[in-house]
Design an enzyme around this catalytic site. Structure first.
Site, PDB file in Angstrom:
ATOM      1  N   ASN A  32      44.259  46.803  35.939  1.00  0.00           N
ATOM      2  CA  ASN A  32      45.074  45.996  36.848  1.00  0.00           C
ATOM      3  C   ASN A  32      44.545  44.562  36.762  1.00  0.00           C
ATOM      4  OD1 ASN A  32      46.314  44.742  38.987  1.00  0.00           O
ATOM      5  ND2 ASN A  32      45.296  45.954  40.584  1.00  0.00           N
ATOM      6  N   TRP A  33      45.293  43.734  36.059  1.00  0.00           N
ATOM      7  CA  TRP A  33      44.794  42.373  35.801  1.00  0.00           C
ATOM      8  C   TRP A  33      44.963  41.439  37.000  1.00  0.00           C
ATOM      9  CZ3 TRP A  33      46.814  40.980  30.182  1.00  0.00           C
ATOM     10  CH2 TRP A  33      46.260  41.891  29.274  1.00  0.00           C
ATOM     11  N   LYS A  34      45.687  41.887  38.001  1.00  0.00           N
ATOM     12  CA  LYS A  34      45.936  41.061  39.192  1.00  0.00           C
ATOM     13  C   LYS A  34      46.463  39.675  38.770  1.00  0.00           C
ATOM     14  CE  LYS A  34      42.620  43.889  41.586  1.00  0.00           C
ATOM     15  NZ  LYS A  34      41.631  44.047  42.646  1.00  0.00           N
ATOM     16  N   HIS A 118      49.475  48.767  46.151  1.00  0.00           N
ATOM     17  CA  HIS A 118      48.071  48.362  46.025  1.00  0.00           C
ATOM     18  C   HIS A 118      47.582  47.801  47.366  1.00  0.00           C
ATOM     19  CE1 HIS A 118      44.490  46.143  44.857  1.00  0.00           C
ATOM     20  NE2 HIS A 118      44.429  46.954  43.814  1.00  0.00           N
ATOM     21  N   GLU A 120      45.921  45.295  48.107  1.00  0.00           N
ATOM     22  CA  GLU A 120      46.117  43.842  48.280  1.00  0.00           C
ATOM     23  C   GLU A 120      47.562  43.548  48.692  1.00  0.00           C
ATOM     24  OE1 GLU A 120      44.458  42.761  44.484  1.00  0.00           O
ATOM     25  OE2 GLU A 120      42.503  43.408  45.227  1.00  0.00           O
ATOM     26  N   GLU A 190      41.855  54.333  46.081  1.00  0.00           N
ATOM     27  CA  GLU A 190      41.041  53.123  46.026  1.00  0.00           C
ATOM     28  C   GLU A 190      40.538  52.768  47.426  1.00  0.00           C
ATOM     29  OE1 GLU A 190      42.113  50.618  42.346  1.00  0.00           O
ATOM     30  OE2 GLU A 190      43.459  50.044  43.952  1.00  0.00           O
ATOM     31  N   GLY A 196      36.580  45.178  44.179  1.00  0.00           N
ATOM     32  CA  GLY A 196      36.094  43.831  43.887  1.00  0.00           C
ATOM     33  C   GLY A 196      34.790  43.486  44.578  1.00  0.00           C
ATOM     34  N   SER A 236      35.636  48.909  41.797  1.00  0.00           N
ATOM     35  CA  SER A 236      34.403  48.553  41.086  1.00  0.00           C
ATOM     36  C   SER A 236      34.010  49.567  40.009  1.00  0.00           C
ATOM     37  CB  SER A 236      33.251  48.345  42.074  1.00  0.00           C
ATOM     38  OG  SER A 236      33.558  47.268  42.960  1.00  0.00           O
ATOM     39  N   GLY A 257      40.062  46.926  38.046  1.00  0.00           N
ATOM     40  CA  GLY A 257      40.438  45.531  38.256  1.00  0.00           C
ATOM     41  C   GLY A 257      39.580  44.621  37.397  1.00  0.00           C
ATOM     42  N   GLY A 258      38.558  44.028  38.024  1.00  0.00           N
ATOM     43  CA  GLY A 258      37.722  43.022  37.364  1.00  0.00           C
ATOM     44  C   GLY A 258      37.257  43.399  35.963  1.00  0.00           C
TER      45      GLY A 258
HETATM   46  P1  PGA Z   1      38.088  46.305  40.999  1.00  0.00           P
HETATM   47  O1  PGA Z   1      39.632  46.455  41.446  1.00  0.00           O
HETATM   48  O2  PGA Z   1      37.875  47.215  39.825  1.00  0.00           O
HETATM   49  O3  PGA Z   1      37.915  44.864  40.660  1.00  0.00           O
HETATM   50  O4  PGA Z   1      37.260  46.735  42.178  1.00  0.00           O
HETATM   51  C1  PGA Z   1      40.268  47.692  41.443  1.00  0.00           C
HETATM   52  C2  PGA Z   1      41.698  47.539  41.918  1.00  0.00           C
HETATM   53  O5  PGA Z   1      41.964  46.742  42.821  1.00  0.00           O
HETATM   54  O6  PGA Z   1      42.621  48.198  41.396  1.00  0.00           O
END
Ligand code: PGA
Length: 272
Positions: A32-34, A118, A120, A190, A196, A236, A257-258
């Site tokens: 997930n590149w956000k 998600h 967010e 999640e 993050g 994470s 994500g990251g």
């Molecule tokens: P993260 O994000 O790996 O940076 O914790 C995961 C996500 O939000 O899907």
């Protein structure tokens, strides 16, 4: 390393045969590149990633760039094993909805997957279980595979209400789906406090919630459907913790994500 499990109603202890071939949950690792990467950066990343993952066979790999990079990434993925996903969509087919993207537009751009709900989106953009439900149905109607996100906040975990929160998200988010529709979903557990932050849920804690999600799905759609649904862990995930998570009975993949923004690191996660 796919997960094998007995079919509903079969009792291996009583000597009943397990039809493993039909019952395998293929691991699925999604990035997930956000809100990261220009088109040129996105294309460069998938070009590197394609080279690094060309020998991957038993794991499904998905990247979810921003809307503006989808088409260019799809073109760059020709001949690659990597699948394309989007990070969100609207539920209407078309119309006066300024700023929104329709499911058919994602299909048109080459998407097979779409992340829905998600945390967010829930936290910053007012997404609710009701909107998640509408989006899920619209995605399925348009032949997209939803990756549905659920997870509790830190205060909810500390208050001991993780199962209540996650159970409600699953029940309300997936309300009204047929068992056939449910069987095609991917669910991402999640915990919001792990996203993050560098804090990963312990593999046992993560697996316990994934197993709870599967029990909830079994109550809604039947055991064999629940046993076929892939459940990812997200929060994470890194090259050095993915193997332990993936070894757990009810964790079938990761939403990353990251650590998905770097080809070398993400390819290590894919090859857990
Ligand atoms: P993260 O994000 O790996 O940076 O914790 C995961 C996500 O939000 O899907």
């Amino acid at each position: 390393m796919s997960k094998k499990f007995p079919a509903a109603g079969m009792n291996p202890a009583a000597g009943q045969k397990i039809k493993e071939v039909e019952l395998v949950r293929k691991p699925i690792i999604a990035g997930n590149w956000k809100m990261h990467k220009t088109i040129a950066e996105a294309v460069a990343l998938v070009e590197d990633l394609s080279k690094l993952t060309q020998d991957v066979q038993n794991t499904e790999v998905v990247v979810c760039p921003t809307f503006t990079a989808l088409y260019a990434v799809k073109e760059a993925l020709k001949g690659s094993v990597i699948q394309l996903g989007a990070q969100d969509m609207f539920w209407e087919k078309q119309g006066a909805f300024t700023g929104e993207i329709a499911p058919a537009m994602l299909k048109d751009a080459g998407c097979r997957y779409v992340i829905i709900g998600h945390s967010e989106r829930r936290q910053y953009f007012g997404e609710t279980d009701a909107t998640v439900n509408k989006k899920l149905k619209a995605a399925l109607d348009n032949g997209l595979t939803p990756i549905v996100c659920v997870g509790e906040m830190l205060a909810e975990r500390e208050a001991g209400s993780t199962e209540t929160v996650v159970g409600t998200q699953v029940k309300n988010g997936l309300a009204g789906l047929t068992p056939e529709q449910a069987a095609s979903l991917v669910i991402a557990y999640e915990p919001v406090w792990a996203i993050g932050t560098g804090k990963t849920a312990s593999s046992d804690d993560a697996n316990a919630v994934c197993a709870f999600i599967r029990r909830t799905l079994a109550a809604m759609f039947g055991q064999s459907v629940a046993d076929s649904i892939r459940i990812q862990y997200g929060g994470s995930v890194k090259p050095d913790n993915v193997a332990e998570l993936m070894a757990k009975s009810d964790i079938d993949g990761a939403l990353v994500g990251g650590a998905s923004l770097d080809a070398a690191g993400f390819s290590k996660i894919v090859k857990f």
